[in-house]
Design a protein around this motif. Sequence first.
Motif, mmCIF file in Angstrom:
data_model
loop_
_atom_site.group_PDB
_atom_site.id
_atom_site.type_symbol
_atom_site.label_atom_id
_atom_site.label_comp_id
_atom_site.label_asym_id
_atom_site.label_seq_id
_atom_site.Cartn_x
_atom_site.Cartn_y
_atom_site.Cartn_z
ATOM 1 N N SER A 9 0.721 -1.163 -0.026
ATOM 2 C CA SER A 9 0.064 0.107 -0.017
ATOM 3 C C SER A 9 0.961 1.231 0.039
ATOM 4 C CB SER A 9 -0.842 0.067 1.396
ATOM 5 O OG SER A 9 -0.164 0.241 2.442
ATOM 6 N N LEU A 46 -8.032 -9.108 4.967
ATOM 7 C CA LEU A 46 -7.899 -8.569 3.630
ATOM 8 C C LEU A 46 -9.421 -7.557 3.522
ATOM 9 C CD1 LEU A 46 -6.495 -7.632 1.070
ATOM 10 C CD2 LEU A 46 -7.414 -9.655 0.037
ATOM 11 N N SER A 47 -10.482 -8.269 3.615
ATOM 12 C CA SER A 47 -11.606 -7.430 3.488
ATOM 13 C C SER A 47 -11.828 -6.162 4.328
ATOM 14 C CB SER A 47 -13.011 -8.605 3.792
ATOM 15 O OG SER A 47 -12.928 -9.555 2.701
ATOM 16 N N SER A 50 -9.841 -3.326 3.066
ATOM 17 C CA SER A 50 -10.325 -2.787 1.642
ATOM 18 C C SER A 50 -11.305 -1.864 1.789
ATOM 19 C CB SER A 50 -10.603 -4.147 0.826
ATOM 20 O OG SER A 50 -9.612 -5.142 0.668
ATOM 21 N N ASP A 51 -11.116 -0.944 0.739
ATOM 22 C CA ASP A 51 -12.190 -0.055 0.547
ATOM 23 C C ASP A 51 -13.509 -0.207 -0.306
ATOM 24 O OD1 ASP A 51 -11.087 2.072 2.143
ATOM 25 O OD2 ASP A 51 -9.702 2.634 0.462
ATOM 26 N N ILE A 53 -14.854 -4.175 -2.493
ATOM 27 C CA ILE A 53 -14.493 -5.663 -2.880
ATOM 28 C C ILE A 53 -15.642 -5.873 -4.236
ATOM 29 C CG2 ILE A 53 -14.450 -8.141 -2.372
ATOM 30 C CD1 ILE A 53 -13.924 -7.271 0.583
#
Length: 113
Positions: A9, A46-47, A50-51, A53
């Motif tokens: 990132s 990860l979910s 995340s902004d 999915i």
Amino acid sequence: MEMVINMVSKCAPNIVLVCHTKDSAIADSDVTVKGIDLAGKSGRVLSSRSDAIGFLYRDDDSNTILSFNTGDKYVECGARPKHLRNKDVVLGEMQKDGEIIFHWERIFPSLSK
């Protein structure tokens, strides 16, 4: 997993990760849900970081659609940014000559400036 995501990132303002999905059965029902196919808690980690999915698929006209629509009860997806929330975005448009024209600015509005 978190360490790798943190390192990646820092490399760019927008990161797109492509993952395979897995089908998970919901207990005591005939419903299956598609989710990110990662070992252990990695998918949930990860979910949460995340902004957005999305679920990528091709429609009947061979257009590439990226769905952030949370109304589809069979797919774990969604988005925090308002321009993506509960939307099906035509990411790639199939032309008559077979060429696909992609519209990444629909996902990342800053690209259209």
